[in-house]
Motif scaffolding. Structure first.
Motif, PDB file in Angstrom:
ATOM      1  N   VAL A 215       9.650  -2.489   0.123  1.00  0.00           N
ATOM      2  CA  VAL A 215       8.105  -1.767   0.070  1.00  0.00           C
ATOM      3  C   VAL A 215       7.115  -2.732   0.342  1.00  0.00           C
ATOM      4  O   VAL A 215       7.332  -3.911  -0.070  1.00  0.00           O
ATOM      5  CB  VAL A 215       7.980  -0.851  -1.124  1.00  0.00           C
ATOM      6  N   ALA A 219       2.145  -0.309  -1.726  1.00  0.00           N
ATOM      7  CA  ALA A 219       2.790   0.975  -1.737  1.00  0.00           C
ATOM      8  C   ALA A 219       2.879   1.400  -3.365  1.00  0.00           C
ATOM      9  O   ALA A 219       2.480   0.383  -3.966  1.00  0.00           O
ATOM     10  CB  ALA A 219       4.238   0.851  -1.606  1.00  0.00           C
ATOM     11  N   SER A 222       5.640   5.236  -7.206  1.00  0.00           N
ATOM     12  CA  SER A 222       6.500   6.499  -6.769  1.00  0.00           C
ATOM     13  C   SER A 222       6.970   6.141  -5.264  1.00  0.00           C
ATOM     14  O   SER A 222       8.223   6.573  -5.085  1.00  0.00           O
ATOM     15  CB  SER A 222       5.820   7.813  -6.707  1.00  0.00           C
ATOM     16  N   GLU A 223       6.446   5.655  -4.392  1.00  0.00           N
ATOM     17  CA  GLU A 223       7.098   5.087  -2.949  1.00  0.00           C
ATOM     18  C   GLU A 223       8.068   4.294  -3.246  1.00  0.00           C
ATOM     19  O   GLU A 223       9.119   4.349  -2.505  1.00  0.00           O
ATOM     20  CB  GLU A 223       5.830   4.725  -2.350  1.00  0.00           C
ATOM     21  N   GLU A 227      12.172   4.646  -2.204  1.00  0.00           N
ATOM     22  CA  GLU A 227      13.035   3.626  -1.758  1.00  0.00           C
ATOM     23  C   GLU A 227      14.110   3.306  -2.238  1.00  0.00           C
ATOM     24  O   GLU A 227      15.363   2.988  -1.716  1.00  0.00           O
ATOM     25  CB  GLU A 227      11.883   2.571  -1.272  1.00  0.00           C
ATOM     26  N   HIS A 265       2.074   7.595  -9.475  1.00  0.00           N
ATOM     27  CA  HIS A 265       1.562   8.151  -8.016  1.00  0.00           C
ATOM     28  C   HIS A 265       0.270   7.413  -7.868  1.00  0.00           C
ATOM     29  O   HIS A 265      -0.121   7.635  -6.591  1.00  0.00           O
ATOM     30  CB  HIS A 265       1.110   9.580  -8.360  1.00  0.00           C
TER      31      HIS A 265
END
Length: 325
Positions: A215, A219, A222-223, A227, A265
């Protein structure tokens, strides 16, 4: 006759004492003849042919296998089969290692005239320096023992142990003289776990291409977790716009930040990632990677190219599946 539990133990210990004494008694045999035998095998342009009958033959098979796996080309030929055609395997470039405790084994002595006619160099391992085989050999190494562990003095026990140990001494002396390495050993054992440990490189088992979790620094946590879930390695690389590694984020990092009630988040992964992580390169051996993981107490590694970009990734499960762990 009844034998108690303690009698069995005492008898077993007596055998160990006798065989230890037999091994210790080999030291005088490590003389100029031993050195000459090593030199003959070292200079051999062909193969070392090991021959022996009965129990000596069984030990000879093991000696041949040890020589072959440690850099000295060798194989075992049964004397009975040799006199019925298998002697055709032997050439003038070979060296014959003949094993006979008595030095009078008829099947071996019957082969000597042919070997001499071929011009083959002969090394004999016997327990009788004055025996026929010892006298006919170019080099003789004594494997004499004071007594067999068998109380009847009949079953080859201490003598076969002494022979096996002397074979190991020859093989290891040659191994060192040849500069035989762990990689060389692995090349002759590619199917075993040792071969895998020594020969497999990270490029052979790493996840690459789209399977590498990554990532960008902007990012969110949470992203990054999404991944990690998609790629299933328990970690993700964190890269900049040029795809260069800036840090990593792992399951362990997640557990640590949850203790601090971080908003996954809203918080950027760059704020919580591990900077300057331990990495590897494609040429690194799997065994080296395993040691790094064990020493650093980590479960995964990213594999980098020369521009410090992650081009591969692996974890302990990959090493386990490959038989390295």
């Amino acid at each position: 006759m009844s034998t108690s539990k303690h009698n069995f133990i005492d008898l077993g210990r007596q055998v160990l004492d006798i065989e230890q004494a037999a091994i210790a008694g080999l030291y005088p045999a490590l003389d100029d003849q031993f050195s000459s035998a090593c030199q003959l095998m070292m200079d051999c342009a062909g193969k070392v042919i090991v021959i022996g009958m009965g129990k000596s033959g069984h030990i000879g098979g093991k000696i041949a296998a040890t020589l072959a796996s440690t850099g000295t080309p060798a194989f075992f030929v049964h004397p009975g089969e040799a006199s019925h055609g298998d002697l055709g395997m032997v050439s003038a470039n070979d060296v014959v290692l003949a094993i006979s405790n008595s030095g009078e084994t008829a099947e071996l002595l019957g082969l000597i005239p042919v070997l001499k006619r071929l011009g083959v160099q002969l090394i004999a391992l016997t327990g009788k320096p004055e025996s026929t085989l010892a006298k006919l050999a170019d080099v003789h190494i004594s494997i004499a023992v004071e007594q067999e562990a068998c109380p009847l003095g009949l079953a080859p026990t201490a003598s076969t142990t002494a022979t096996l140990v002397m074979g190991d001494a020859l093989a290891v002396a040659l191994l060192n003289a040849r500069g035989f390495s762990a990689d060389d050993f692995a090349l002759s054992h590619p199917g075993g776990s040792l071969g895998k440990r020594l020969l497999l490189r990270l490029e052979d088992l790493m996840h690459s291409g789209e399977r590498v979790p990554r990532v960008h620094t902007e990012a969110t946590i949470s992203e990054a977790l999404l991944e990690m879930s998609r790629k299933g390695l328990g970690m993700t690389a964190v890269v900049n716009g040029d795809n260069q590694l800036q840090g990593i984020f792992t399951d362990g990092d997640l557990r640590r930040i949850l203790d601090h009630r971080v908003d996954i988040h809203q918080t950027a992964i760059a704020e919580v990632m591990t900077r300057k992580p331990v990495t590897a390169n494609t040429n690194m051996l799997a065994a080296q990677a395993l040691k790094i993981m064990e020493d650093k107490k980590i479960n995964g590694l990213f594999v980098m190219d020369e521009q410090h970009r992650p081009i591969g990734a692996l974890n302990m499960h990959d090493l386990l599946r490959a038989g390295v762990l």
